[in-house]
Design a protein around this motif. Structure first.
Motif, PDB file in Angstrom:
ATOM      1  N   ALA A 145     -13.064 -10.274  10.506  1.00  0.00           N
ATOM      2  CA  ALA A 145     -13.215  -9.809  11.884  1.00  0.00           C
ATOM      3  C   ALA A 145     -12.508  -8.466  12.086  1.00  0.00           C
ATOM      4  CB  ALA A 145     -12.645 -10.845  12.847  1.00  0.00           C
ATOM      5  N   GLU A 146     -13.195  -7.548  12.752  1.00  0.00           N
ATOM      6  CA  GLU A 146     -12.602  -6.232  13.030  1.00  0.00           C
ATOM      7  C   GLU A 146     -11.518  -6.320  14.085  1.00  0.00           C
ATOM      8  OE1 GLU A 146     -13.979  -1.691  14.318  1.00  0.00           O
ATOM      9  OE2 GLU A 146     -15.472  -3.299  14.121  1.00  0.00           O
ATOM     10  N   TYR A 147     -11.719  -7.200  15.069  1.00  0.00           N
ATOM     11  CA  TYR A 147     -10.743  -7.336  16.148  1.00  0.00           C
ATOM     12  C   TYR A 147     -10.175  -8.745  16.096  1.00  0.00           C
ATOM     13  CZ  TYR A 147     -13.206  -3.178  17.616  1.00  0.00           C
ATOM     14  OH  TYR A 147     -13.789  -1.935  17.631  1.00  0.00           O
ATOM     15  N   GLY A 148      -9.021  -8.887  15.443  1.00  0.00           N
ATOM     16  CA  GLY A 148      -8.415 -10.205  15.238  1.00  0.00           C
ATOM     17  C   GLY A 148      -7.409 -10.521  16.312  1.00  0.00           C
ATOM     18  N   GLY A 152      -6.202 -15.731  11.585  1.00  0.00           N
ATOM     19  CA  GLY A 152      -4.769 -15.590  11.795  1.00  0.00           C
ATOM     20  C   GLY A 152      -4.373 -15.926  13.219  1.00  0.00           C
ATOM     21  N   ALA A 153      -3.685 -17.021  13.407  1.00  0.00           N
ATOM     22  CA  ALA A 153      -3.175 -17.363  14.729  1.00  0.00           C
ATOM     23  C   ALA A 153      -1.980 -16.470  15.044  1.00  0.00           C
ATOM     24  CB  ALA A 153      -2.779 -18.842  14.763  1.00  0.00           C
ATOM     25  N   ALA A 154      -1.444 -16.593  16.241  1.00  0.00           N
ATOM     26  CA  ALA A 154      -0.361 -15.710  16.667  1.00  0.00           C
ATOM     27  C   ALA A 154       0.823 -15.757  15.715  1.00  0.00           C
ATOM     28  CB  ALA A 154       0.083 -16.091  18.084  1.00  0.00           C
ATOM     29  N   GLN A 155       1.167 -16.955  15.232  1.00  0.00           N
ATOM     30  CA  GLN A 155       2.320 -17.054  14.335  1.00  0.00           C
ATOM     31  C   GLN A 155       2.041 -16.399  12.988  1.00  0.00           C
ATOM     32  OE1 GLN A 155       0.611 -19.560  15.745  1.00  0.00           O
ATOM     33  NE2 GLN A 155       0.848 -21.476  14.604  1.00  0.00           N
ATOM     34  N   ASP A 156       0.735 -16.355  12.577  1.00  0.00           N
ATOM     35  CA  ASP A 156       0.398 -15.687  11.326  1.00  0.00           C
ATOM     36  C   ASP A 156       0.559 -14.176  11.475  1.00  0.00           C
ATOM     37  OD1 ASP A 156      -0.381 -18.200  10.376  1.00  0.00           O
ATOM     38  OD2 ASP A 156      -2.415 -17.923  11.115  1.00  0.00           O
ATOM     39  N   VAL A 157       0.119 -13.643  12.596  1.00  0.00           N
ATOM     40  CA  VAL A 157       0.192 -12.205  12.830  1.00  0.00           C
ATOM     41  C   VAL A 157       1.642 -11.750  12.907  1.00  0.00           C
ATOM     42  CG1 VAL A 157      -0.344 -10.381  14.482  1.00  0.00           C
ATOM     43  CG2 VAL A 157      -2.053 -12.116  13.950  1.00  0.00           C
ATOM     44  N   ALA A 158       2.493 -12.578  13.507  1.00  0.00           N
ATOM     45  CA  ALA A 158       3.902 -12.214  13.642  1.00  0.00           C
ATOM     46  C   ALA A 158       4.668 -12.379  12.341  1.00  0.00           C
ATOM     47  CB  ALA A 158       4.547 -13.072  14.738  1.00  0.00           C
ATOM     48  N   ALA A 159       4.109 -13.143  11.401  1.00  0.00           N
ATOM     49  CA  ALA A 159       4.818 -13.425  10.156  1.00  0.00           C
ATOM     50  C   ALA A 159       4.916 -12.180   9.285  1.00  0.00           C
ATOM     51  CB  ALA A 159       4.104 -14.536   9.390  1.00  0.00           C
ATOM     52  N   ASP A 160       5.964 -12.130   8.485  1.00  0.00           N
ATOM     53  CA  ASP A 160       6.095 -11.045   7.520  1.00  0.00           C
ATOM     54  C   ASP A 160       4.998 -11.171   6.473  1.00  0.00           C
ATOM     55  OD1 ASP A 160       8.327 -10.063   8.789  1.00  0.00           O
ATOM     56  OD2 ASP A 160       9.723 -11.236   7.569  1.00  0.00           O
ATOM     57  N   GLY A 161       4.497 -10.038   6.034  1.00  0.00           N
ATOM     58  CA  GLY A 161       3.464 -10.049   5.009  1.00  0.00           C
ATOM     59  C   GLY A 161       2.418  -8.986   5.274  1.00  0.00           C
ATOM     60  N   ILE A 162       1.450  -8.927   4.386  1.00  0.00           N
ATOM     61  CA  ILE A 162       0.406  -7.911   4.433  1.00  0.00           C
ATOM     62  C   ILE A 162      -0.716  -8.342   5.368  1.00  0.00           C
ATOM     63  CG2 ILE A 162      -1.382  -6.778   3.062  1.00  0.00           C
ATOM     64  CD1 ILE A 162       1.319  -5.685   2.424  1.00  0.00           C
ATOM     65  N   HIS A 163      -1.150  -7.406   6.223  1.00  0.00           N
ATOM     66  CA  HIS A 163      -2.329  -7.600   7.060  1.00  0.00           C
ATOM     67  C   HIS A 163      -3.315  -6.470   6.756  1.00  0.00           C
ATOM     68  CE1 HIS A 163       0.937  -9.712   9.210  1.00  0.00           C
ATOM     69  NE2 HIS A 163      -0.017 -10.577   9.516  1.00  0.00           N
ATOM     70  N   TRP A 164      -4.513  -6.544   7.355  1.00  0.00           N
ATOM     71  CA  TRP A 164      -5.518  -5.516   7.078  1.00  0.00           C
ATOM     72  C   TRP A 164      -4.995  -4.110   7.369  1.00  0.00           C
ATOM     73  CZ3 TRP A 164      -9.509  -5.659   4.111  1.00  0.00           C
ATOM     74  CH2 TRP A 164     -10.221  -6.840   3.917  1.00  0.00           C
ATOM     75  N   GLY A 165      -4.190  -3.978   8.416  1.00  0.00           N
ATOM     76  CA  GLY A 165      -3.689  -2.661   8.788  1.00  0.00           C
ATOM     77  C   GLY A 165      -2.761  -2.043   7.766  1.00  0.00           C
ATOM     78  N   ASP A 166      -2.246  -2.845   6.826  1.00  0.00           N
ATOM     79  CA  ASP A 166      -1.353  -2.324   5.789  1.00  0.00           C
ATOM     80  C   ASP A 166      -2.102  -1.791   4.574  1.00  0.00           C
ATOM     81  OD1 ASP A 166       1.191  -3.084   7.050  1.00  0.00           O
ATOM     82  OD2 ASP A 166       0.495  -5.133   6.721  1.00  0.00           O
ATOM     83  N   LEU A 167      -3.402  -2.049   4.492  1.00  0.00           N
ATOM     84  CA  LEU A 167      -4.180  -1.659   3.310  1.00  0.00           C
ATOM     85  C   LEU A 167      -4.821  -0.296   3.543  1.00  0.00           C
ATOM     86  CD1 LEU A 167      -5.917  -5.063   2.516  1.00  0.00           C
ATOM     87  CD2 LEU A 167      -3.710  -4.199   1.725  1.00  0.00           C
ATOM     88  N   ASP A 180       0.609 -12.095  -3.505  1.00  0.00           N
ATOM     89  CA  ASP A 180       1.981 -12.573  -3.317  1.00  0.00           C
ATOM     90  C   ASP A 180       2.542 -12.186  -1.952  1.00  0.00           C
ATOM     91  OD1 ASP A 180       1.878 -13.580  -5.872  1.00  0.00           O
ATOM     92  OD2 ASP A 180       2.818 -11.815  -6.787  1.00  0.00           O
ATOM     93  N   ALA A 181       2.056 -11.074  -1.393  1.00  0.00           N
ATOM     94  CA  ALA A 181       2.629 -10.547  -0.154  1.00  0.00           C
ATOM     95  C   ALA A 181       1.931 -11.048   1.107  1.00  0.00           C
ATOM     96  CB  ALA A 181       2.588  -9.018  -0.183  1.00  0.00           C
ATOM     97  N   LEU A 182       0.905 -11.891   0.970  1.00  0.00           N
ATOM     98  CA  LEU A 182       0.173 -12.358   2.151  1.00  0.00           C
ATOM     99  C   LEU A 182       0.958 -13.426   2.902  1.00  0.00           C
ATOM    100  CD1 LEU A 182      -3.436 -12.710   0.668  1.00  0.00           C
ATOM    101  CD2 LEU A 182      -2.599 -10.910   2.203  1.00  0.00           C
ATOM    102  N   PRO A 183       0.808 -13.481   4.226  1.00  0.00           N
ATOM    103  CA  PRO A 183       1.426 -14.579   4.989  1.00  0.00           C
ATOM    104  C   PRO A 183       0.843 -15.926   4.555  1.00  0.00           C
ATOM    105  CG  PRO A 183       0.627 -12.837   6.448  1.00  0.00           C
ATOM    106  CD  PRO A 183       0.085 -12.534   5.090  1.00  0.00           C
ATOM    107  N   VAL A 184       1.643 -16.974   4.708  1.00  0.00           N
ATOM    108  CA  VAL A 184       1.225 -18.315   4.297  1.00  0.00           C
ATOM    109  C   VAL A 184       1.330 -19.253   5.494  1.00  0.00           C
ATOM    110  CG1 VAL A 184       1.660 -20.247   2.741  1.00  0.00           C
ATOM    111  CG2 VAL A 184       2.055 -17.913   1.951  1.00  0.00           C
ATOM    112  N   ASP A 194      -4.117  -7.821  12.515  1.00  0.00           N
ATOM    113  CA  ASP A 194      -3.065  -7.924  13.522  1.00  0.00           C
ATOM    114  C   ASP A 194      -3.438  -6.948  14.637  1.00  0.00           C
ATOM    115  OD1 ASP A 194      -2.534  -5.480  12.378  1.00  0.00           O
ATOM    116  OD2 ASP A 194      -0.562  -6.021  11.594  1.00  0.00           O
ATOM    117  N   CYS A 195      -2.447  -6.447  15.388  1.00  0.00           N
ATOM    118  CA  CYS A 195      -2.758  -5.564  16.511  1.00  0.00           C
ATOM    119  C   CYS A 195      -3.426  -4.261  16.077  1.00  0.00           C
ATOM    120  CB  CYS A 195      -1.489  -5.263  17.308  1.00  0.00           C
ATOM    121  SG  CYS A 195      -0.197  -4.450  16.335  1.00  0.00           S
TER     122      CYS A 195
END
Length: 331
Positions: A145-148, A152-167, A180-184, A194-195
């Motif tokens: 999804a382009e607009y998430g 990823g629920a709210a707790q996933d987005v807030a979690a440390d780790g790699i999201h689409w915006g980091d790539l 290894d760096a993805l949220p779990v 994320d935002c």
């Protein structure tokens, strides 16, 4: 079948001296010279326009021009070529021990994300058998999804780790460090927006990320609405099976028939999950349109999540179809 890690380098119209030098350096750097007609991870060519499109499988494959019109001289720039080959990310050759399932809805708001999460948990609990000494591969949900967030629920987005915006968009490949760096969440790794947003429909990262992680992990791809974009993504990332989700009322049946007639699913096992209504009318319409091998199952929801027994049946049907398809290939 094992995963191929060597970088495959194609040579196009190099003179004898440049070709001999290139072959020596490619081998020293851990790569291989690709045979004619086989896919390559990068090209070396003397032509500023690159190799002909008839031999270059993808516009995403990097091309290095050698000679007066390019950035390398061979002989002369052997160390630079060695660095380039060593840093190139090889395209994966998928292992039969790994599962790649796509999930999409022929209507909106029918629970595709919830079913994708439930299927990921089933894969985690009941993976394909691997060698006894091998650790179980991780399970990843990739939300397109382009607009998430979707997966990823709210707790996933807030979690440390790699999201689409980091790539970064200019990256040509990703290694196992991305996994290894993805949220779990609940033992399943998640790549979602994320935002900063997720992959746009013209985004070249999506297929590159999917092919990279699919060579090292089980993957469930949340494709969103089944349309031309979802069809193209499913085909390009090499899914093993597809789950289509929606309602089996009159509007739902008509929407599904129009969708799969216009955007034909790839030639993989397909299971249709109906969240409301029975499968009788749905199956009749599917057979009339010539889709003889598609299965249809009911998948009722409770409390916003698919019922566990229905997800188990769905996963069993998908897995059975995958195993039959793989058995047919090896025979």
């Amino acid at each position: 079948m094992s995963t191929q890690w060597n970088v495959r380098v194609g040579l196009d119209r190099l003179d004898e001296g440049a070709r001999r030098s290139a072959c020596e350096i490619i081998e020293l750097a851990g790569g291989t010279v690709a045979s004619d007609g086989l896919p390559c991870d990068m090209w070396l060519t003397s032509d500023p326009d690159g190799p002909p499109s008839s031999v270059r499988a993808s516009a995403q494959v990097p091309v290095i021009v050698v000679g007066p019109a390019g950035s390398l001289r061979l002989p002369g720039d052997e160390m630079m070529l060695a660095d380039i080959v060593a840093s190139c990310e090889p395209s994966p050759v998928f292992s039969p021990d790994l599962i790649r399932i796509g999930c999409a809805g022929w209507q909106g708001g029918v629970g595709v994300t919830a079913i994708a999460r439930a299927l990921a948990q089933q894969i985690r609990s009941h993976p394909l058998p691997v060698l006894p000494q091998a650790p179980p591969p991780p399970v990843i949900i990739v939300d397109t999804a382009e607009y998430g967030p979707g997966v990823g629920a709210a707790q996933d987005v807030a979690a440390d780790g790699i999201h689409w915006g980091d790539l970064r968009a200019d990256e040509t490949g990703w290694t196992g460090t991305l996994i290894d760096a993805l949220p779990v969440r609940d033992g399943v790794k998640i790549l979602a927006a994320d935002c900063r947003g997720g992959p746009a429909r013209s985004d070249t990262r999506l297929v590159r990320v999917l092919t990279s992680v699919s060579s090292r992990a089980h993957v469930v791809v949340d494709l969103g609405r089944w349309d031309e974009y979802a069809m193209r993504t499913a085909s390009q990332c090499g899914i093993d099976a597809l789950c289509l989700v929606g309602r089996a009322d009159l509007d739902g049946v008509c929407t599904l028939m129009a969708g799969i007639s216009r955007y034909a699913p790839p030639a993989v096992p397909v299971v249709i999950a109906t969240t409301h209504g029975t499968t009788t009318q749905l199956l009749g319409s599917i057979r009339e349109c010539g889709f003889q091998s598609i299965q249809a199952l009911q998948c009722p929801f409770r409390g916003g999540m698919p019922r566990v027994f229905a997800v188990k049946r769905m996963y069993a049907a998908l897995r059975s179809g995958m195993e039959r398809a793989r058995s047919a290939v090896t025979q």
